[in-house]
Design a protein around this motif. Structure first.
Motif, PDB file in Angstrom:
ATOM      1  N   PHE A  56       0.833  -1.207   0.000  1.00 14.17           N
ATOM      2  CA  PHE A  56       0.000   0.000   0.000  1.00 14.17           C
ATOM      3  C   PHE A  56       0.868   1.256   0.000  1.00 14.17           C
ATOM      4  O   PHE A  56       0.604   2.197  -0.761  1.00 14.17           O
ATOM      5  N   PHE A  57       1.897   1.270   0.831  1.00 12.33           N
ATOM      6  CA  PHE A  57       2.730   2.474   0.908  1.00 12.33           C
ATOM      7  C   PHE A  57       3.621   2.627  -0.319  1.00 12.33           C
ATOM      8  O   PHE A  57       3.999   3.747  -0.662  1.00 12.33           O
ATOM      9  N   TYR A  58       3.961   1.512  -0.976  1.00 17.39           N
ATOM     10  CA  TYR A  58       4.792   1.638  -2.168  1.00 17.39           C
ATOM     11  C   TYR A  58       3.970   1.995  -3.401  1.00 17.39           C
ATOM     12  O   TYR A  58       4.348   2.872  -4.178  1.00 17.39           O
ATOM     13  N   TYR A  59       2.826   1.328  -3.577  1.00 17.00           N
ATOM     14  CA  TYR A  59       2.075   1.516  -4.821  1.00 17.00           C
ATOM     15  C   TYR A  59       0.667   2.069  -4.613  1.00 17.00           C
ATOM     16  O   TYR A  59       0.095   2.683  -5.515  1.00 17.00           O
ATOM     17  N   GLY A  60       0.107   1.893  -3.430  1.00 14.67           N
ATOM     18  CA  GLY A  60      -1.287   2.253  -3.182  1.00 14.67           C
ATOM     19  C   GLY A  60      -1.599   3.717  -3.429  1.00 14.67           C
ATOM     20  O   GLY A  60      -2.589   4.049  -4.104  1.00 14.67           O
ATOM     21  N   PHE A  61      -0.781   4.616  -2.907  1.00 11.13           N
ATOM     22  CA  PHE A  61      -1.031   6.053  -3.084  1.00 11.13           C
ATOM     23  C   PHE A  61      -0.884   6.467  -4.545  1.00 11.13           C
ATOM     24  O   PHE A  61      -1.641   7.304  -5.044  1.00 11.13           O
ATOM     25  N   TYR A  66      -1.506  14.984  -6.871  1.00 10.90           N
ATOM     26  CA  TYR A  66      -0.040  15.008  -6.772  1.00 10.90           C
ATOM     27  C   TYR A  66       0.406  14.856  -5.319  1.00 10.90           C
ATOM     28  O   TYR A  66       1.380  14.151  -5.016  1.00 10.90           O
ATOM     29  N   THR A  67      -0.316  15.499  -4.412  1.00 10.13           N
ATOM     30  CA  THR A  67       0.007  15.398  -2.982  1.00 10.13           C
ATOM     31  C   THR A  67      -0.174  13.972  -2.496  1.00 10.13           C
ATOM     32  O   THR A  67       0.673  13.445  -1.760  1.00 10.13           O
ATOM     33  N   ILE A  68      -1.272  13.337  -2.907  1.00 12.33           N
ATOM     34  CA  ILE A  68      -1.534  11.950  -2.512  1.00 12.33           C
ATOM     35  C   ILE A  68      -0.451  11.023  -3.053  1.00 12.33           C
ATOM     36  O   ILE A  68       0.022  10.130  -2.353  1.00 12.33           O
ATOM     37  N   GLN A  69      -0.035  11.246  -4.292  1.00  9.58           N
ATOM     38  CA  GLN A  69       1.018  10.437  -4.892  1.00  9.58           C
ATOM     39  C   GLN A  69       2.306  10.520  -4.080  1.00  9.58           C
ATOM     40  O   GLN A  69       3.019   9.530  -3.917  1.00  9.58           O
ATOM     41  N   ALA A 126      -1.488   4.519  -7.092  1.00 10.68           N
ATOM     42  CA  ALA A 126      -2.673   3.996  -7.771  1.00 10.68           C
ATOM     43  C   ALA A 126      -3.882   4.893  -7.534  1.00 10.68           C
ATOM     44  O   ALA A 126      -4.656   5.179  -8.458  1.00 10.68           O
ATOM     45  N   LEU A 127      -4.045   5.360  -6.296  1.00  8.72           N
ATOM     46  CA  LEU A 127      -5.161   6.251  -5.973  1.00  8.72           C
ATOM     47  C   LEU A 127      -5.080   7.551  -6.771  1.00  8.72           C
ATOM     48  O   LEU A 127      -6.087   8.033  -7.304  1.00  8.72           O
ATOM     49  N   SER A 128      -3.888   8.100  -6.876  1.00  6.37           N
ATOM     50  CA  SER A 128      -3.718   9.375  -7.585  1.00  6.37           C
ATOM     51  C   SER A 128      -3.953   9.228  -9.088  1.00  6.37           C
ATOM     52  O   SER A 128      -4.319  10.190  -9.760  1.00  6.37           O
ATOM     53  N   SER A 129      -3.749   8.015  -9.616  1.00  2.00           N
ATOM     54  CA  SER A 129      -3.889   7.803 -11.062  1.00  2.00           C
ATOM     55  C   SER A 129      -5.343   7.843 -11.523  1.00  2.00           C
ATOM     56  O   SER A 129      -5.621   7.990 -12.714  1.00  2.00           O
ATOM     57  N   TYR A 130      -6.275   7.707 -10.572  1.00  2.00           N
ATOM     58  CA  TYR A 130      -7.701   7.740 -10.936  1.00  2.00           C
ATOM     59  C   TYR A 130      -8.249   9.161 -11.051  1.00  2.00           C
ATOM     60  O   TYR A 130      -9.414   9.352 -11.416  1.00  2.00           O
ATOM     61  N   ASN A 131      -7.428  10.139 -10.698  1.00  2.00           N
ATOM     62  CA  ASN A 131      -7.815  11.554 -10.798  1.00  2.00           C
ATOM     63  C   ASN A 131      -9.130  11.847 -10.067  1.00  2.00           C
ATOM     64  O   ASN A 131     -10.010  12.537 -10.582  1.00  2.00           O
ATOM     65  N   LEU A 132      -9.223  11.316  -8.873  1.00  2.09           N
ATOM     66  CA  LEU A 132     -10.442  11.491  -8.080  1.00  2.09           C
ATOM     67  C   LEU A 132     -10.383  12.725  -7.179  1.00  2.09           C
ATOM     68  O   LEU A 132     -11.413  13.188  -6.697  1.00  2.09           O
ATOM     69  N   PHE A 133      -9.197  13.252  -6.976  1.00  2.00           N
ATOM     70  CA  PHE A 133      -9.032  14.288  -5.962  1.00  2.00           C
ATOM     71  C   PHE A 133      -8.569  15.626  -6.533  1.00  2.00           C
ATOM     72  O   PHE A 133      -8.164  16.518  -5.780  1.00  2.00           O
ATOM     73  N   GLY A 134      -8.608  15.740  -7.840  1.00  2.00           N
ATOM     74  CA  GLY A 134      -8.269  17.017  -8.473  1.00  2.00           C
ATOM     75  C   GLY A 134      -6.854  17.449  -8.188  1.00  2.00           C
ATOM     76  O   GLY A 134      -5.903  16.717  -8.438  1.00  2.00           O
ATOM     77  N   ASN A 135      -6.709  18.636  -7.632  1.00  2.00           N
ATOM     78  CA  ASN A 135      -5.383  19.197  -7.352  1.00  2.00           C
ATOM     79  C   ASN A 135      -4.624  18.450  -6.263  1.00  2.00           C
ATOM     80  O   ASN A 135      -3.416  18.647  -6.088  1.00  2.00           O
ATOM     81  N   LEU A 136      -5.331  17.586  -5.538  1.00  2.00           N
ATOM     82  CA  LEU A 136      -4.689  16.840  -4.450  1.00  2.00           C
ATOM     83  C   LEU A 136      -4.034  15.550  -4.926  1.00  2.00           C
ATOM     84  O   LEU A 136      -3.352  14.876  -4.146  1.00  2.00           O
TER      85      LEU A 136
END
Length: 242
Positions: free
Chosen positions: A177-182, A196-199, A184-194
């Motif tokens: 999760f810590f290596y790839y999870g964040f 990059y921060t999530i990644q 993966a979450l950022s790649s779905y573009n669910l959080f807009g400007n956030l």
């Protein structure tokens, strides 16, 4: 701490664990990078660099490091020796650091023989010596920081259950999760400007940054902070484990 460190290292090398870990790591890397046909094969890549090694190694570590650390505390909890250790004239932190550094040293020993890959790629370059040393050295440094964080996660997971297999699975999940999870979450573009921060909460982004050959203190601080965070959780678990 030194006595715990030596005890753990002796435990590793007096059983097949250490030799198996080193052999598995070198064998998997060797087969994928030099033998098997595929995207990871350096000989078929058409250019001489170690990028494929640094793509592969973090994924191997996700499974290999938890296999090393899964017995760190779960075995002590299962046999009841943790309470005995806590009565000894050592602090919880000395106990934790002793087990943590013993596991990390074993990982470093497994990584060390792969330094020969630098020479191999150096000779394969056209012309000979056509290798980007900056990114290669940066990638090895990044791999060490990545391994240190995985190790802290594995040691923490070993305090959660007295069953080593359960500890292994928990460590694999958290590491993944810590290596790839964040990322993966950022790649779905669910959080807009956030996004990059999530990644940047993930280890992959910081490892890739270091691998470019530029040692940014933000990346180092990230790995050190995350490692300390999981060791802090380990201390909390050990302190309240009865």
């Amino acid at each position: 701490m030194k006595s715990i460190l030596l005890k753990e290292l002796n435990s590793f090398f007096s059983s097949p664990i250490a030799y198996l870990v080193i052999a598995v790591y070198l064998l998997i890397n060797g087969l994928f990078l030099w033998v098997f046909d595929g995207d990871f094969n350096i000989l078929h890549a058409g250019f001489a660099d170690l990028n494929n090694y640094f793509l592969l190694a973090p994924w191997i570590f996700i499974f290999l490091i938890p296999a090393i650390t899964m017995r760190s505390f779960s075995d002590e909890i299962n046999t009841g020796t943790l309470e005995l250790l806590k009565t000894k004239p050592i602090t919880n932190w000395q106990l934790i650091f002793g087990k943590y550094f013993a596991s990390l040293i074993l990982v470093i020993i497994a990584i060390a023989p792969t330094l020969i890959y630098i020479y191999s790629v150096f000779q394969l370059g056209n012309p000979i010596g056509n290798i980007e040393f900056g990114s290669t050295v940066g990638s090895f440094i990044g791999l060490l920081f990545l391994a240190s964080t995985y190790t802290s996660i594995g040691v923490f997971a070993s305090t959660i259950s007295k069953n080593q297999i359960v500890s292994f699975i928990i460590a694999v999940f958290i590491s993944f999760f810590f290596y790839y999870g964040f990322e993966a979450l950022s790649s779905y573009n669910l959080f807009g400007n956030l996004d990059y921060t999530i990644q940047n909460f993930g280890m992959s982004a910081h490892f890739n940054s270091i691998s470019k050959g530029v040692i940014d203190t933000r990346d180092l601080i990230y790995f050190i902070t995350l490692t300390y965070f999981f060791l802090l959780l380990t201390n909390f678990r050990v302190q309240y484990e009865h």
